[in-house]
Design a protein around this motif. Sequence first.
Motif, PDB file in Angstrom:
ATOM      1  N   ASP A 132       0.811  -1.219   0.000  1.00 18.59           N
ATOM      2  CA  ASP A 132       0.000   0.000   0.000  1.00 18.59           C
ATOM      3  C   ASP A 132       0.843   1.266   0.000  1.00 18.59           C
ATOM      4  O   ASP A 132       0.310   2.356   0.192  1.00 18.59           O
ATOM      5  CB  ASP A 132      -0.913   0.017   1.236  1.00 18.59           C
ATOM      6  CG  ASP A 132      -1.921  -1.117   1.207  1.00 18.59           C
ATOM      7  OD1 ASP A 132      -2.580  -1.292   0.174  1.00 18.59           O
ATOM      8  OD2 ASP A 132      -2.038  -1.831   2.218  1.00 18.59           O
ATOM      9  N   TYR A 210      -4.541   2.376   6.859  1.00 14.52           N
ATOM     10  CA  TYR A 210      -5.747   1.780   7.423  1.00 14.52           C
ATOM     11  C   TYR A 210      -5.816   1.931   8.936  1.00 14.52           C
ATOM     12  O   TYR A 210      -6.647   1.310   9.595  1.00 14.52           O
ATOM     13  CB  TYR A 210      -5.820   0.298   7.049  1.00 14.52           C
ATOM     14  CG  TYR A 210      -6.139   0.060   5.591  1.00 14.52           C
ATOM     15  CD1 TYR A 210      -7.446  -0.158   5.165  1.00 14.52           C
ATOM     16  CD2 TYR A 210      -5.125   0.052   4.632  1.00 14.52           C
ATOM     17  CE1 TYR A 210      -7.740  -0.371   3.829  1.00 14.52           C
ATOM     18  CE2 TYR A 210      -5.407  -0.162   3.294  1.00 14.52           C
ATOM     19  CZ  TYR A 210      -6.711  -0.370   2.903  1.00 14.52           C
ATOM     20  OH  TYR A 210      -7.003  -0.575   1.571  1.00 14.52           O
ATOM     21  N   LYS A 220      -5.919  -5.331   7.580  1.00 17.99           N
ATOM     22  CA  LYS A 220      -6.508  -4.088   7.090  1.00 17.99           C
ATOM     23  C   LYS A 220      -8.016  -4.246   6.953  1.00 17.99           C
ATOM     24  O   LYS A 220      -8.501  -5.154   6.288  1.00 17.99           O
ATOM     25  CB  LYS A 220      -5.906  -3.726   5.731  1.00 17.99           C
ATOM     26  CG  LYS A 220      -4.389  -3.579   5.780  1.00 17.99           C
ATOM     27  CD  LYS A 220      -3.791  -3.579   4.404  1.00 17.99           C
ATOM     28  CE  LYS A 220      -2.266  -3.577   4.495  1.00 17.99           C
ATOM     29  NZ  LYS A 220      -1.631  -3.715   3.178  1.00 17.99           N
ATOM     30  N   THR A 221      -8.750  -3.331   7.588  1.00 17.78           N
ATOM     31  CA  THR A 221     -10.197  -3.318   7.491  1.00 17.78           C
ATOM     32  C   THR A 221     -10.660  -1.887   7.271  1.00 17.78           C
ATOM     33  O   THR A 221      -9.963  -0.931   7.591  1.00 17.78           O
ATOM     34  CB  THR A 221     -10.850  -3.866   8.769  1.00 17.78           C
ATOM     35  OG1 THR A 221     -10.424  -3.080   9.888  1.00 17.78           O
ATOM     36  CG2 THR A 221     -10.461  -5.316   9.000  1.00 17.78           C
ATOM     37  N   TYR A 581      -5.342 -12.043   0.757  1.00 17.66           N
ATOM     38  CA  TYR A 581      -6.784 -11.864   0.759  1.00 17.66           C
ATOM     39  C   TYR A 581      -7.331 -12.059   2.172  1.00 17.66           C
ATOM     40  O   TYR A 581      -6.714 -12.710   3.016  1.00 17.66           O
ATOM     41  CB  TYR A 581      -7.489 -12.792  -0.229  1.00 17.66           C
ATOM     42  CG  TYR A 581      -7.410 -14.261   0.089  1.00 17.66           C
ATOM     43  CD1 TYR A 581      -8.304 -14.867   0.981  1.00 17.66           C
ATOM     44  CD2 TYR A 581      -6.450 -15.078  -0.520  1.00 17.66           C
ATOM     45  CE1 TYR A 581      -8.245 -16.217   1.268  1.00 17.66           C
ATOM     46  CE2 TYR A 581      -6.377 -16.424  -0.248  1.00 17.66           C
ATOM     47  CZ  TYR A 581      -7.281 -16.996   0.646  1.00 17.66           C
ATOM     48  OH  TYR A 581      -7.211 -18.333   0.934  1.00 17.66           O
ATOM     49  N   ARG A 617     -11.198  -8.637   1.031  1.00 14.44           N
ATOM     50  CA  ARG A 617     -10.065  -7.890   0.505  1.00 14.44           C
ATOM     51  C   ARG A 617      -9.168  -8.858  -0.260  1.00 14.44           C
ATOM     52  O   ARG A 617      -8.904  -9.975   0.195  1.00 14.44           O
ATOM     53  CB  ARG A 617      -9.278  -7.225   1.640  1.00 14.44           C
ATOM     54  CG  ARG A 617      -8.038  -6.477   1.174  1.00 14.44           C
ATOM     55  CD  ARG A 617      -7.317  -5.825   2.355  1.00 14.44           C
ATOM     56  NE  ARG A 617      -6.045  -5.270   1.946  1.00 14.44           N
ATOM     57  CZ  ARG A 617      -5.883  -4.073   1.398  1.00 14.44           C
ATOM     58  NH1 ARG A 617      -6.940  -3.305   1.216  1.00 14.44           N
ATOM     59  NH2 ARG A 617      -4.691  -3.644   1.049  1.00 14.44           N
ATOM     60  N   GLU A 619      -5.542  -8.959  -2.950  1.00 16.75           N
ATOM     61  CA  GLU A 619      -4.421  -8.291  -3.606  1.00 16.75           C
ATOM     62  C   GLU A 619      -3.583  -9.331  -4.332  1.00 16.75           C
ATOM     63  O   GLU A 619      -3.275 -10.396  -3.770  1.00 16.75           O
ATOM     64  CB  GLU A 619      -3.556  -7.545  -2.596  1.00 16.75           C
ATOM     65  CG  GLU A 619      -2.369  -6.829  -3.232  1.00 16.75           C
ATOM     66  CD  GLU A 619      -1.521  -6.057  -2.234  1.00 16.75           C
ATOM     67  OE1 GLU A 619      -0.424  -5.604  -2.603  1.00 16.75           O
ATOM     68  OE2 GLU A 619      -1.967  -5.929  -1.075  1.00 16.75           O
ATOM     69  N   GLN A 629      -5.493  -4.642  -6.577  1.00 18.42           N
ATOM     70  CA  GLN A 629      -6.118  -4.694  -5.261  1.00 18.42           C
ATOM     71  C   GLN A 629      -7.619  -4.532  -5.400  1.00 18.42           C
ATOM     72  O   GLN A 629      -8.102  -3.676  -6.154  1.00 18.42           O
ATOM     73  CB  GLN A 629      -5.583  -3.588  -4.346  1.00 18.42           C
ATOM     74  CG  GLN A 629      -4.139  -3.732  -3.947  1.00 18.42           C
ATOM     75  CD  GLN A 629      -3.699  -2.651  -2.977  1.00 18.42           C
ATOM     76  OE1 GLN A 629      -4.497  -1.828  -2.548  1.00 18.42           O
ATOM     77  NE2 GLN A 629      -2.421  -2.640  -2.637  1.00 18.42           N
ATOM     78  N   ASN A 631     -11.043  -4.322  -2.781  1.00 22.09           N
ATOM     79  CA  ASN A 631     -11.400  -4.189  -1.372  1.00 22.09           C
ATOM     80  C   ASN A 631     -12.873  -3.861  -1.234  1.00 22.09           C
ATOM     81  O   ASN A 631     -13.405  -2.997  -1.944  1.00 22.09           O
ATOM     82  CB  ASN A 631     -10.553  -3.096  -0.705  1.00 22.09           C
ATOM     83  CG  ASN A 631     -10.793  -3.032   0.793  1.00 22.09           C
ATOM     84  OD1 ASN A 631     -10.831  -4.053   1.456  1.00 22.09           O
ATOM     85  ND2 ASN A 631     -10.959  -1.827   1.319  1.00 22.09           N
ATOM     86  N   SER A 633     -15.757  -2.766   1.723  1.00 23.29           N
ATOM     87  CA  SER A 633     -15.980  -2.320   3.097  1.00 23.29           C
ATOM     88  C   SER A 633     -17.434  -1.903   3.247  1.00 23.29           C
ATOM     89  O   SER A 633     -18.084  -1.476   2.291  1.00 23.29           O
ATOM     90  CB  SER A 633     -15.057  -1.143   3.448  1.00 23.29           C
ATOM     91  OG  SER A 633     -15.318  -0.025   2.623  1.00 23.29           O
TER      92      SER A 633
END
Length: 933
Positions: A132, A210, A220-221, A581, A617, A619, A629, A631, A633
């Motif tokens: 990232d 994150y 990471k969330t 992932y 998620r 990548e 990537q 993602n 949320s």
Amino acid sequence: MRDMKQIFALVCSLILLIVAHNAFGQSGKTVQGMLRDTESRVVAGASVQLVAGNDTLGTSSSPAGIFTFANVKAETFKIRVSSLGFEPFERQFTLQADGDKMVIPSFELQGIANMLEEVVVDGVLTVQVKGDTLEYTTKDLKLRDNALVEDALKRLQGVEVDKDGAVTAQGEQVVRVRINGKDFFGGDVKTATQNLPADIINKIQVIDDYGDMANLTGNKTGDAQKILNIEIDPEKNKGFTTTLRAGYGTDDRYQATGSAIIMRDKMQFSILGNLNNINAPLFDFNTQGGGARRRIGGGGGPGGGGMFGGSNGITNTGSLGLNYRQDFSDKITVYGSYSFGHDDNVALSSSLNRFLYPDSTLDRNTESNTNTIGNSHRFEANLEWKPSEKDFIKITPQLSYRNTKTNSFSFNENLLNGTLYNTEDNNLSGVAKSPNVGVSALYNRRLNDKGRNLFINMNISSSGTRDDQDRIIETLVSDPNNSDMTMDSLYRRTLSELDNSSWNGGATVSYLEPVSKYGKIELSYDYNINSYDNNRQQNAFQADGSELMDPRYVFNRMYDYSFSTHQFGANYNFNNDKIKYSLGLAVQPTLLDGDASIDGEEIHINRNGFNVVPIARFEYKFNRQKNLQLNYSGRANEPSITQIQPFTDNSNPTNIITGNPNLDAEFQHNVRLRFNSNDFQKGKTFFMVLNGTLTSNKIVSNNLRQTDPALGVIQETSYLNEDGAYSMRGFYHYGRSFKNKVYSLNFMGSLNFNNNPSYTEGNLNKAQNWVLMQGMMFRYLPSENLEINPGIRYTWDHTYNTLNARSITMQSWAPTLIGSVNITPTIVFGADLSKTFFQGNAFSENPFIINTYLEKRMLKGNRGALRLQAFDLLNEQTNISRTASDIMISDTRVNRLGRYFMLQFTFKLQKFASGVNPFQDNGGPGGMRRPRM
């Protein structure tokens, strides 16, 4: 002498030819091989040597990772490979007896920890792609003396700095800046970019952040924030740098700025001060502090001296700030900042607002003059403690306070279907105070070396607003059916007190358990509560001072409520060097509980909700310079106080707002796709981002129009939940540089679509908005002595409302030209030109802004600079904007600082312990650094 040099060169060439002939012969074999890393990705640009006895041949691996040596005759030889980011490699071979070509099996290079993704090519900006993080090494940038970090950012592909100093990277706004990984002045972006000298930095990192939990655990969330991290050159980490600037100009314009940064390995201390009336604020007090749980102006001119005036209105500013960091040991680090700002702003604005109803059109034209005087304080401290190798504790207290005095006058004119209905004079005098205090703390424990981990985060904060207002409104009402009739006059004075306070508390617990070499299971719990106490009372008086008992103007209301959530989640994380992932699910029960008292009437609210939140998620790394990537949320958004208040707010009788206590929290699903494909060896960069958002139970407005004989046209707004709200956004950036970045060409563009439902007089309307942007910029930068940056940006904004089948379109073209040139080694001329062509806006201005300067550098090592600058030569500076919603089109024009001339002197002093005198003559023109070849 010249003949002797030629003879010497010829003799050396002959010797080399003889040595090569004896060592490898004229009829040797071709030796070829390929370089790969442990993930079978090619390694380009590596240094490869073939060593035979005392003789050595050298080459570099191609973009495909292939190296080749011709005419190899030695029976045995060694292959040596070195490449930044990899362990040195060496192996011995025996030349094959048959065939003309020997193909060596692929070499597998072992990466050095944390350096696997670095790509190094002479003459091209060094870049690392680490998940990232996109990291630029700035040593190869061609910058002038006294350049700032902002000037360096303008050289980075995929990064833009607008005229107001806002920074965007890969199409997303940068919201925070850190120095060596720690917040600088609370993360204030412009404070760092417009005050830090560029010559002390080593690297600039653009990070998708994150939050603290992701940084500590790797999990990471939620949604990422775009931040900058500036790494100081280790050679400049002992010493100091000081800059003093003073200027005076026409119309009594003045500027006095000072900064000092002291660095002593483990200690950094900065002090900044600013006093001016050229719209150049030092701090942005709207920046959220770094310690909060994240669920949630002046533009620099070319050359580092800065020309300002980009913010609305005209502002007198005084600011002072201190930033401190101390690494007391390897276990304890303390850092924090204090900022103070005083601002006195006068803004003149004009707005043309058109409300589109099914059977009528309301035009509301407003002219306003507002003076705002404010004092702001902000303090933040951070304590990081590592009691052991496995434990980490961070405590962050925060405090801020702002008091504001406002005096404004506005004149409003309302026309119904083109006929004047009423006019209104509105005088407002107000005093507001806003204290905020909070503390957050986190604890992380590595339970073993295989990835078992415990993370705990807690926070509590309190904020409040006390706003006292004295408003006088005089309304003249006409008869739309009889234009000759004398207008009736209505006078009212209201005294209102608004006292709102809130507190927020929360805690997060996360437990990670490894279940395989690359897999982990995470169990998490998150609790959050927001509690609000809102009180508002208002009295009204007639022109003779007697009380006005009309309930539309006199009220006493109290509303206290809380919104709390519990979230339980479980997900599986997989992570190797090629694929990452996360898959999981969280459940979130919610509770809204509150009490209201409306003029003595008691109301109680209690409502439960439940959300299911998927976690996803992914990548994938195609190779060292290409990755993908994806993602997902999801989050719940609680209604605002205005939307959920269980009463009608008619403090502004012509714009009445009625809350809806039965509103559900809306839930937002967001999908984000990012793709990077770069070839830094050839100077190519490509970024692409796609975002999609779907909101269920979207909180939308229902707009009603009424007419009142005393007040004229009244708009009423209420709220309800509605499905069908979604948006899509795409952004791309393609950059290409040529001839060691002498020429650079950049294309960037975006396409946004928003489908926003709402109601007008009970009828469903969908406002479908398209925004297209396409830009191009060319840079010619042969050396620090000359820079030319032409560019152009086109924007197309189109909105279609389904209820009335009306379309609204606005376009703009914005060509720019920024450049600077050394007339002599110590005299620099720079200019910044921009022209905007608007189509479809109610205002006819198409401003042409010309900023220019002439600078003479002086004193030893060019420590001093005398600059004559001209700002807005044609005196056309203004801010024009258009916004469009479900029923409204709003065109706004706000004044900005206009033409002035200023004579400015800058003095810079630096000294570092590396032994290099930064003020000695470097041999280049004007003491500038020579271009690195």
